[in-house]
Scaffold this motif. Sequence first.
Motif, PDB file in Angstrom:
ATOM      1  N   VAL A 126      49.821  79.841  41.070  1.00 42.73           N
ATOM      2  CA  VAL A 126      49.240  79.527  39.966  1.00 42.73           C
ATOM      3  C   VAL A 126      47.934  78.319  40.457  1.00 42.73           C
ATOM      4  O   VAL A 126      48.307  77.700  41.490  1.00 42.73           O
ATOM      5  CB  VAL A 126      50.139  78.615  39.030  1.00 42.73           C
ATOM      6  CG1 VAL A 126      49.381  77.979  37.890  1.00 42.73           C
ATOM      7  CG2 VAL A 126      51.321  79.501  38.602  1.00 42.73           C
ATOM      8  N   GLY A 127      46.961  78.625  39.797  1.00 41.59           N
ATOM      9  CA  GLY A 127      45.801  77.462  39.994  1.00 41.59           C
ATOM     10  C   GLY A 127      45.268  77.265  38.700  1.00 41.59           C
ATOM     11  O   GLY A 127      45.040  77.929  37.970  1.00 41.59           O
ATOM     12  N   VAL A 128      44.670  75.872  38.602  1.00 38.75           N
ATOM     13  CA  VAL A 128      44.099  75.473  37.358  1.00 38.75           C
ATOM     14  C   VAL A 128      43.014  74.560  37.835  1.00 38.75           C
ATOM     15  O   VAL A 128      43.138  73.527  38.450  1.00 38.75           O
ATOM     16  CB  VAL A 128      44.962  74.626  36.379  1.00 38.75           C
ATOM     17  CG1 VAL A 128      44.424  73.940  35.194  1.00 38.75           C
ATOM     18  CG2 VAL A 128      46.251  75.605  36.163  1.00 38.75           C
ATOM     19  N   ALA A 129      41.920  74.937  37.107  1.00 34.13           N
ATOM     20  CA  ALA A 129      40.632  74.085  37.179  1.00 34.13           C
ATOM     21  C   ALA A 129      40.476  73.572  35.634  1.00 34.13           C
ATOM     22  O   ALA A 129      40.466  74.236  35.026  1.00 34.13           O
ATOM     23  CB  ALA A 129      39.427  74.801  37.607  1.00 34.13           C
ATOM     24  N   VAL A 130      39.984  72.270  35.924  1.00 36.82           N
ATOM     25  CA  VAL A 130      39.702  71.478  34.556  1.00 36.82           C
ATOM     26  C   VAL A 130      38.556  70.542  34.805  1.00 36.82           C
ATOM     27  O   VAL A 130      38.308  70.073  35.762  1.00 36.82           O
ATOM     28  CB  VAL A 130      41.063  70.435  34.155  1.00 36.82           C
ATOM     29  CG1 VAL A 130      40.381  69.684  32.687  1.00 36.82           C
ATOM     30  CG2 VAL A 130      42.317  71.375  33.620  1.00 36.82           C
ATOM     31  N   ALA A 131      37.649  70.761  33.667  1.00 41.34           N
ATOM     32  CA  ALA A 131      36.447  69.913  33.790  1.00 41.34           C
ATOM     33  C   ALA A 131      36.328  69.202  32.471  1.00 41.34           C
ATOM     34  O   ALA A 131      36.644  69.968  31.415  1.00 41.34           O
ATOM     35  CB  ALA A 131      34.929  70.710  34.146  1.00 41.34           C
ATOM     36  N   LEU A 132      36.184  67.792  32.627  1.00 38.66           N
ATOM     37  CA  LEU A 132      35.818  67.164  31.524  1.00 38.66           C
ATOM     38  C   LEU A 132      34.674  66.273  31.487  1.00 38.66           C
ATOM     39  O   LEU A 132      34.237  65.748  32.445  1.00 38.66           O
ATOM     40  CB  LEU A 132      36.951  66.160  31.321  1.00 38.66           C
ATOM     41  CG  LEU A 132      38.602  66.588  31.236  1.00 38.66           C
ATOM     42  CD1 LEU A 132      39.432  65.446  31.282  1.00 38.66           C
ATOM     43  CD2 LEU A 132      38.764  67.491  29.986  1.00 38.66           C
ATOM     44  N   GLN A 133      34.081  66.134  30.125  1.00 41.01           N
ATOM     45  CA  GLN A 133      33.003  65.048  29.978  1.00 41.01           C
ATOM     46  C   GLN A 133      33.514  63.931  29.137  1.00 41.01           C
ATOM     47  O   GLN A 133      34.032  64.385  28.047  1.00 41.01           O
ATOM     48  CB  GLN A 133      31.650  65.597  29.252  1.00 41.01           C
ATOM     49  CG  GLN A 133      30.573  66.391  30.313  1.00 41.01           C
ATOM     50  CD  GLN A 133      29.560  66.791  29.610  1.00 41.01           C
ATOM     51  OE1 GLN A 133      29.445  67.174  28.539  1.00 41.01           O
ATOM     52  NE2 GLN A 133      28.587  66.895  30.413  1.00 41.01           N
ATOM     53  N   MET A 134      33.561  62.849  29.642  1.00 41.16           N
ATOM     54  CA  MET A 134      33.980  61.507  28.749  1.00 41.16           C
ATOM     55  C   MET A 134      33.266  60.774  28.523  1.00 41.16           C
ATOM     56  O   MET A 134      32.383  60.231  29.271  1.00 41.16           O
ATOM     57  CB  MET A 134      35.312  61.291  29.435  1.00 41.16           C
ATOM     58  CG  MET A 134      36.416  62.327  29.736  1.00 41.16           C
ATOM     59  SD  MET A 134      37.854  61.586  30.324  1.00 41.16           S
ATOM     60  CE  MET A 134      38.673  60.809  29.043  1.00 41.16           C
ATOM     61  N   ASN A 135      33.202  60.112  27.215  1.00 44.70           N
ATOM     62  CA  ASN A 135      32.457  58.872  26.806  1.00 44.70           C
ATOM     63  C   ASN A 135      33.489  57.700  26.790  1.00 44.70           C
ATOM     64  O   ASN A 135      34.173  57.645  25.755  1.00 44.70           O
ATOM     65  CB  ASN A 135      31.868  58.996  25.576  1.00 44.70           C
ATOM     66  CG  ASN A 135      31.004  57.955  24.994  1.00 44.70           C
ATOM     67  OD1 ASN A 135      30.901  56.930  25.904  1.00 44.70           O
ATOM     68  ND2 ASN A 135      30.330  57.878  23.881  1.00 44.70           N
ATOM     69  N   GLY A 136      33.645  57.072  27.828  1.00 43.69           N
ATOM     70  CA  GLY A 136      34.775  56.118  28.087  1.00 43.69           C
ATOM     71  C   GLY A 136      36.105  56.710  27.998  1.00 43.69           C
ATOM     72  O   GLY A 136      36.269  57.553  28.726  1.00 43.69           O
ATOM     73  N   PRO A 137      36.874  56.414  26.967  1.00 39.73           N
ATOM     74  CA  PRO A 137      38.300  56.897  27.009  1.00 39.73           C
ATOM     75  C   PRO A 137      38.265  58.191  26.088  1.00 39.73           C
ATOM     76  O   PRO A 137      39.156  59.167  26.035  1.00 39.73           O
ATOM     77  CB  PRO A 137      39.227  55.850  26.450  1.00 39.73           C
ATOM     78  CG  PRO A 137      38.235  55.277  25.656  1.00 39.73           C
ATOM     79  CD  PRO A 137      36.880  55.259  26.005  1.00 39.73           C
ATOM     80  N   VAL A 138      36.958  58.685  25.427  1.00 42.46           N
ATOM     81  CA  VAL A 138      37.069  59.675  24.422  1.00 42.46           C
ATOM     82  C   VAL A 138      36.593  61.165  25.355  1.00 42.46           C
ATOM     83  O   VAL A 138      35.586  61.004  25.913  1.00 42.46           O
ATOM     84  CB  VAL A 138      36.123  59.235  23.257  1.00 42.46           C
ATOM     85  CG1 VAL A 138      35.909  60.615  22.445  1.00 42.46           C
ATOM     86  CG2 VAL A 138      36.856  58.313  22.515  1.00 42.46           C
ATOM     87  N   VAL A 139      37.244  62.087  24.942  1.00 43.66           N
ATOM     88  CA  VAL A 139      36.756  63.327  25.576  1.00 43.66           C
ATOM     89  C   VAL A 139      35.628  64.173  24.733  1.00 43.66           C
ATOM     90  O   VAL A 139      35.721  64.146  23.423  1.00 43.66           O
ATOM     91  CB  VAL A 139      37.849  64.514  25.546  1.00 43.66           C
ATOM     92  CG1 VAL A 139      37.609  65.671  26.265  1.00 43.66           C
ATOM     93  CG2 VAL A 139      38.992  63.952  26.562  1.00 43.66           C
ATOM     94  N   ASP A 140      34.462  64.326  25.506  1.00 44.77           N
ATOM     95  CA  ASP A 140      33.337  65.139  24.644  1.00 44.77           C
ATOM     96  C   ASP A 140      33.265  66.490  24.888  1.00 44.77           C
ATOM     97  O   ASP A 140      32.814  67.157  23.895  1.00 44.77           O
ATOM     98  CB  ASP A 140      31.952  64.323  25.144  1.00 44.77           C
ATOM     99  CG  ASP A 140      31.820  62.998  24.674  1.00 44.77           C
ATOM    100  OD1 ASP A 140      32.371  62.450  23.483  1.00 44.77           O
ATOM    101  OD2 ASP A 140      30.885  62.264  25.091  1.00 44.77           O
ATOM    102  N   ALA A 141      33.891  66.849  25.820  1.00 44.96           N
ATOM    103  CA  ALA A 141      33.740  68.256  26.359  1.00 44.96           C
ATOM    104  C   ALA A 141      34.702  68.686  27.223  1.00 44.96           C
ATOM    105  O   ALA A 141      35.068  67.871  28.126  1.00 44.96           O
ATOM    106  CB  ALA A 141      32.352  68.830  26.821  1.00 44.96           C
ATOM    107  N   ALA A 142      35.389  69.896  27.172  1.00 46.65           N
ATOM    108  CA  ALA A 142      36.581  70.289  28.170  1.00 46.65           C
ATOM    109  C   ALA A 142      36.242  71.684  28.577  1.00 46.65           C
ATOM    110  O   ALA A 142      36.258  72.696  27.589  1.00 46.65           O
ATOM    111  CB  ALA A 142      38.079  69.929  27.562  1.00 46.65           C
TER     112      ALA A 142
END
Length: 328
Positions: free
Chosen positions: A238-254
């Motif tokens: 099993v392999g998992v890639a996660v990419a996040l854009q965050m504005n402080g503690p808030v997730v803008d994109a995922a």
Amino acid sequence: MLRLPAFSYLRPGSASEAAQMLHEHGDRARLVSGGTDLLPKMKRGQMEPEILVGLGHLDELRQVRVTDSGGFDLGAGVTLTEITSHPLLRAAYPGFVQAAALVSSPALRNAGTIGGNLCVDTRCNYYDESYEWRQAAGFCLKKDGDVCRVAPAFVTCRANASSDTAPVAIALGATVVLVGPSGEREVPVASLYQGDGKFYLTIAGDEVLTCLRLPPPGGWGCAYVKVRSRDTIDFPVVGVAVALQMNGPVVDAARIVLTAVGPQPLDVSEAAAPLLGRELDDALVEEVAAQGAKAARPVDNADLSYVWRKRITRKAIAQAIREASKAC
């Protein structure tokens, strides 16, 4: 001792010339650079090219360049060790470097290339045996047979996607440059793959992958979680890639991309919708992980049971989300 069968070796002067050689010789020819996947499979009779077209000597494929936009162009012949030790790549894309560092073992990373890992063959415990074993048991759909031995109801091969770098490249929105006899084209990494473990690549038979193009980091934090039987050597179960854009503690994109739970990397980013505009907490992470894991379709063709692999996918997604948030 398994030995390599006889073959002819061609040494092109450029990637374009290599593509022309592939066009001329058709199915008789295969590309080789590091050879860490191809050569063992030739010994086992899984791949039977008469001609190998070498790429390892081409300087044009061995370069790491910073682009005008602030991204990176990685030549397909750049080794995985070179990626993991490159200070600018480590600073800009720690999740991608993390994935490259988890491929196989140090010795094989010294030879294996990023182009080879993006195109690495799909895997199945039934297929990954010697010729004599497969002959005795009955050949499978992926090589020489007409039925999938682990999932006979399927009309296509169910061997697993096994690249560690591909899911991270997809999550980052990367592209690749392909060179063929008629010219060059650039396509998203996600479009390289299709859901058939035998014909898993969409690259034309006479095209050469010359470059992985990583976009500017753009505030994305990325992580890759790999589950395997041993801490080294093994391919992912099993392999998992996660990419996040965050504005402080808030997730803008995922974005969330899975590997090794089907014949191609699976983009399950739709499952991440509940994260958007919210702060991460354990309940939210577990909700998204459970939804993302629903797309996983492992079968009994890899180490550890497919039931366990399905269950661990959820835990791996949750871990990757938490790690990606720390990288932002």
